[in-house]
Structures are given as C-alpha cells and as structure tokens.
Design an enzyme around this catalytic site. Sequence first.
Site, PDB file in Angstrom:
ATOM      1  N   ALA A 124       0.539  -1.164  -0.183  1.00  0.00           N
ATOM      2  CA  ALA A 124       0.023   0.270  -0.007  1.00  0.00           C
ATOM      3  C   ALA A 124       0.937   1.116  -0.070  1.00  0.00           C
ATOM      4  CB  ALA A 124      -0.977  -0.395   1.091  1.00  0.00           C
ATOM      5  N   GLU A 141      -9.311  -1.570   8.724  1.00  0.00           N
ATOM      6  CA  GLU A 141      -8.451  -1.883   9.776  1.00  0.00           C
ATOM      7  C   GLU A 141      -7.215  -2.571   9.220  1.00  0.00           C
ATOM      8  OE1 GLU A 141     -11.141  -3.424  12.766  1.00  0.00           O
ATOM      9  OE2 GLU A 141      -9.101  -4.635  13.239  1.00  0.00           O
ATOM     10  N   HIS A 145      -1.727  -0.780  10.388  1.00  0.00           N
ATOM     11  CA  HIS A 145      -0.544  -0.916  10.197  1.00  0.00           C
ATOM     12  C   HIS A 145       1.164  -0.423   9.529  1.00  0.00           C
ATOM     13  CE1 HIS A 145      -1.540  -5.278  11.427  1.00  0.00           C
ATOM     14  NE2 HIS A 145      -2.187  -5.143  11.098  1.00  0.00           N
TER      15      HIS A 145
HETATM   16  N1  SAH Z   1      -9.183  -5.727   5.973  1.00  0.00           N
HETATM   17  C1  SAH Z   1      -8.905  -7.095   6.122  1.00  0.00           C
HETATM   18  C2  SAH Z   1      -7.665  -6.746   6.788  1.00  0.00           C
HETATM   19  C3  SAH Z   1      -7.672  -6.226   7.962  1.00  0.00           C
HETATM   20  S1  SAH Z   1      -5.356  -7.010   8.115  1.00  0.00           S
HETATM   21  C4  SAH Z   1     -10.383  -7.188   6.936  1.00  0.00           C
HETATM   22  O1  SAH Z   1     -11.113  -6.039   7.406  1.00  0.00           O
HETATM   23  O2  SAH Z   1     -10.242  -8.623   7.023  1.00  0.00           O
HETATM   24  C5  SAH Z   1      -5.310  -5.832   7.997  1.00  0.00           C
HETATM   25  C6  SAH Z   1      -4.745  -6.663   6.589  1.00  0.00           C
HETATM   26  O3  SAH Z   1      -3.746  -4.738   5.990  1.00  0.00           O
HETATM   27  C7  SAH Z   1      -3.611  -7.449   6.008  1.00  0.00           C
HETATM   28  O4  SAH Z   1      -4.312  -7.754   4.889  1.00  0.00           O
HETATM   29  C8  SAH Z   1      -2.876  -7.074   5.602  1.00  0.00           C
HETATM   30  O5  SAH Z   1      -1.516  -8.389   5.027  1.00  0.00           O
HETATM   31  C9  SAH Z   1      -2.991  -5.868   5.340  1.00  0.00           C
HETATM   32  N2  SAH Z   1      -1.503  -4.722   5.093  1.00  0.00           N
HETATM   33  C10 SAH Z   1      -0.857  -4.545   6.126  1.00  0.00           C
HETATM   34  N3  SAH Z   1      -0.052  -3.545   5.928  1.00  0.00           N
HETATM   35  C11 SAH Z   1       0.183  -3.583   4.706  1.00  0.00           C
HETATM   36  C12 SAH Z   1       0.743  -2.818   2.775  1.00  0.00           C
HETATM   37  N4  SAH Z   1       1.873  -1.817   3.306  1.00  0.00           N
HETATM   38  N5  SAH Z   1       0.524  -3.363   2.082  1.00  0.00           N
HETATM   39  C13 SAH Z   1      -0.754  -3.966   2.062  1.00  0.00           C
HETATM   40  N6  SAH Z   1      -1.652  -4.195   2.772  1.00  0.00           N
HETATM   41  C14 SAH Z   1      -0.908  -4.462   4.060  1.00  0.00           C
END
Ligand code: SAH
Length: 286
Positions: A124, A141, A145
């Site tokens: 992302a 959510e 991260h």
């Molecule tokens: N939106 C989903 C998952 C939430 S958990 C739901 O609600 O079920 C967080 C998600 O963000 C995970 O899939 C993780 O791999 C993704 N994520 C975190 N950092 C990321 C990044 N830099 N690029 C792409 N995806 C990312």
Amino acid sequence: MSTDSSLPEPEGVGTFYDATNDLFTRFLGGSTHYGYWTGPDDDSTFEQASERLTGILTDKLRPGPGDRVLDVGCGMGKPGVQLATRTGAELVGISISARDVEVANSRAQSEGCVDRVRFQHADAMDLPFSDDSFDHVLALESIQHMPDRVQALKQIARVLRPGGLVALTDFAERHTGEPQKAEPTDEATVVETWHTAGLIKEGEYSSFASAVGLEVVEVTDISQNTKYTEPRFYGPLHEYAKHNEVPPEITKILEAGPSEEQLKQMIEGDPSFGVILVVLRKPSHD
Ligand code: SAH
C-alpha cells in the site's frame, strides 16, 4: 524503508499475517476486523457484527454496478467479496500477505465472482495502479499497520478519481474523562505484538487529509459499538491455544493481551483505546 524500529515494516506485517490470519479470521467472525454491536443487549454473532461493520463502510462509499473499488489491506477477502456481491461493483483487493491473497482469490472463486473481484499481492505504500483509476477506496482496519499513514493516504489519493471517496477505520487514543478501574492496555505492547504504528490522536485526520489533498467528510468514534470485540476474541482464542499448537506470533499476542479485569473494564467502562471510522473525499475538478 523505515528507520524507526518501533514502526511496522510492510514485509514483516506480511509475514505476520501469513502466519496468523487463518486463525484470526476463525476467531473474528471470518474477517480480520472489529465487530459492530448496537449495544449491550445486541446478541449478534461475531460474524453478524463483523459483516455489519463491512456494511456500514460499504454504505459510506455507496458504490454502484460498474464502479471500481480498491480494497487496501484486503485480508482474506471476506469484506471485499461482501462489498462486490452486495453492490455489483468491481473490486481489486491488495494485501502484503501472500497467504491472504491466495485465500481471498479462492473465496472469490467459490462465491462465483471472479469476473468482478480479484486480489493481488502489493504494498500500500507504493500502489501499482495508475492515477485516478478507482472510483472509491476501502481500507478496513489496515492503515494502522502502515509505517507512514500520510504516505499511505497519498497513494490512495493518487489512485482515486476526483469526487471519489475513501472509507477506513483506524485505532485511536481516547480521552474518556472516566477513572480507569483497571490498568489500560499498554500501547507499546499492542504496537509490538500486533505490528502496528501508534494510535491516532484526536484531530489528526484533518491534518493528514489536508497534507494529501483530501477533504474530511466524517470522523466518527465507534468505540462504544466495537468494544464488545476483545472479550469475544481473546477468550475463545486462549481456550483454543490451550489445546492446539498456535504460531509464536499468536502466543506473544495472548501473553501480552488484556487481563480478564481489563476485558471487563473495556465493556463496562469507556475504553481508552478505540476505533474511529473515517470518510474522506477527493475534491472534484470544477
Ligand atoms: N481488511 C481486512 C483485513 C484487515 S487486517 C478485513 O477487514 O478483514 C490488515 C490487512 O492489511 C492485512 O491483510 C495485511 O496484510 C494488510 N496490510 C498491512 N500493511 C499493508 C501494506 N503495507 N500493504 C498492503 N497490505 C497491508
């Protein structure tokens, strides 16, 4: 790459979800986000409460058939498939976890929507899409991260068409004004074990949005609805881990997790750690 070791690093977040997300989704109603309950008497299952939150964010975007929606941090694909099935929109989901992408694509296959829904591995922080190529963006959510929320929003703003909307949830610090009966959960521990950046402070989304040329449509604290999540998650996961082997990442989370007293306080009181729902808009060319 981030130089601050306390910040999450995308590759590490991917490895974390590769190892944990099968179990997380099992104990979080099929997705990897908080559930939304209407109040203490709401006896919805975790799955219903989780689908409700996905539905609330989908309603903020209001995509229609033919619209292209980007799902940033798509997890195992349940929210993206729900959005596409309910609205008729096309959906492209990205995750930094290869395991997420594999499970999400087989879900699209088994739900019969591969013609409109696909998931791919991407970061992302550097989206592999051209400018103005999506009508709307969902980030359920996931932004907590990212090592730099402004950079993540800058990428989102770039791929969004003018007039398009972003709906996301994030983790925020709250000032409850209520004496805490139990020690609040230690933020540094949450950040380390869950691979997240720090909590958002009040008002921060206004400055993030203006830094990337987006307008704030809404910032709503939904903590009174999401606070029923932790006890329904930690209890069953603890029980499962007593009788089954779990990855070390999950053992760490359980060891660092809230005590029973803290879980009780979260439900009965006003949590000091909560969830905000944010809607942003890319200004139209006039
Ligand atoms: N939106 C989903 C998952 C939430 S958990 C739901 O609600 O079920 C967080 C998600 O963000 C995970 O899939 C993780 O791999 C993704 N994520 C975190 N950092 C990321 C990044 N830099 N690029 C792409 N995806 C990312």
